[in-house]
Write an enzyme that holds these catalytic residues in place. Structure first.
Site, short mmCIF file in Angstrom:
data_model
loop_
_atom_site.label_atom_id
_atom_site.label_comp_id
_atom_site.label_asym_id
_atom_site.label_seq_id
_atom_site.Cartn_x
_atom_site.Cartn_y
_atom_site.Cartn_z
N CYS A 101 0.95 -1.45 0.03
CA CYS A 101 -0.03 -0.13 0.06
C CYS A 101 0.98 1.31 -0.11
CB CYS A 101 -0.89 0.12 1.09
SG CYS A 101 -2.35 1.13 0.99
N HIS A 208 -3.93 -5.24 0.59
CA HIS A 208 -3.00 -5.40 2.03
C HIS A 208 -3.23 -7.05 2.11
CE1 HIS A 208 -2.68 -1.64 3.83
NE2 HIS A 208 -3.65 -1.25 3.23
N GLU A 210 -1.58 -8.93 3.85
CA GLU A 210 -1.54 -9.15 5.39
C GLU A 210 -2.66 -9.47 6.27
OE1 GLU A 210 -1.16 -6.13 4.24
OE2 GLU A 210 -1.96 -4.79 5.86
#
Ligand code: MN
Length: 234
Positions: A101, A208, A210
């Protein structure tokens, strides 16, 4: 003789407001996370890590690419100073980098590219790139470039080189830095992934990954990155 502590590469993760999922993703992939604070000395930190995760957050100062700030742009000078310092050193040393990001935007600027400062007012698109209902809610698809490192890592053959991603960004890469290529694009043309053509592992994604560590959609991305960190260390 080896032990687990030696087996796990040290992965620097720049501090951010939603740190937990980055830490969990790196642990799950076999790395040892080290959270990096902005008051640290990038020249010392770079010697203490085997790889670098540049995380999400506020916007890069547009003066870094020769523009004045758009009204929607938010800046953190201390964070920029530390993250540009460490990113430039990582690029110079070919230390493995996974940039997420804001991290991908910072990586692109550090390597000589620039950004769209505000997608809603500067880029014509029917897609909403700021979907924050649930961190792992799929907001749109991305097309992954055939032949890219990212394609070798994340493409599920069943999905024909596209995958669903989350989206919490109002900026994006505009001019891709010299030596980098686009690896993923959303259907409206927003650049959602870049990678260095020369580095051993230098990958940026605009979404994202994660946030998906509980369900594993992007485990292979973190595993490939941690494997690159191991190779770098050995
Ligand atoms: Mn997006």
């Amino acid at each position: 003789m080896t032990n687990m502590a030696q087996a796990r590469p040290r992965v620097g993760i720049t501090r951010c407001s939603r740190l937990g999922d980055y830490v969990e993703s790196i642990k799950k992939a076999g790395g040892s996370p080290i959270v990096l604070d902005y008051d640290a000395d990038p020249g010392r930190v770079i010697d203490a890590i085997d790889g670098l995760v540049l995380t999400g957050g506020v916007d890069v100062d547009p003066s870094r690419y020769g523009e004045s700030p758009h009204p929607a742009t938010e800046i953190d000078d201390a964070r920029d100073a530390f993250e540009f310092g460490i990113a430039e050193r990582a690029l110079a040393r070919d230390l493995p980098v996974l940039a997420i990001c804001r991290g991908m935007q910072l990586l692109n600027v550090a390597a000589g590219g620039d950004l769209v400062q505000d997608i809603p007012s500067q880029f014509s698109t029917p897609l909403d790139h700021t979907v924050d209902s649930s961190p792992d809610a799929v907001a749109h698809k991305v097309r992954i470039e055939r032949g890219s490192l990212l394609a070798r890592i994340v493409t599920n053959p069943a999905h024909l080189e596209t995958c669903g991603v989350n989206s919490r960004h109002h900026q994006s890469v505009r001019r891709v830095a010299p030596g980098f290529s686009v690896s993923a694009t959303s259907p409206d043309g927003v650049i959602e992934g870049i990678e260095s053509r020369d580095a051993s592992f230098c990958v940026g994604v605009q979404w994202h990954p994660e946030n998906f560590h509980r369900t594993g959609e992007f485990d292979s991305l973190f595993e490939s990155f941690v494997d690159a960190c191991k190779r770098d260390r050995d």
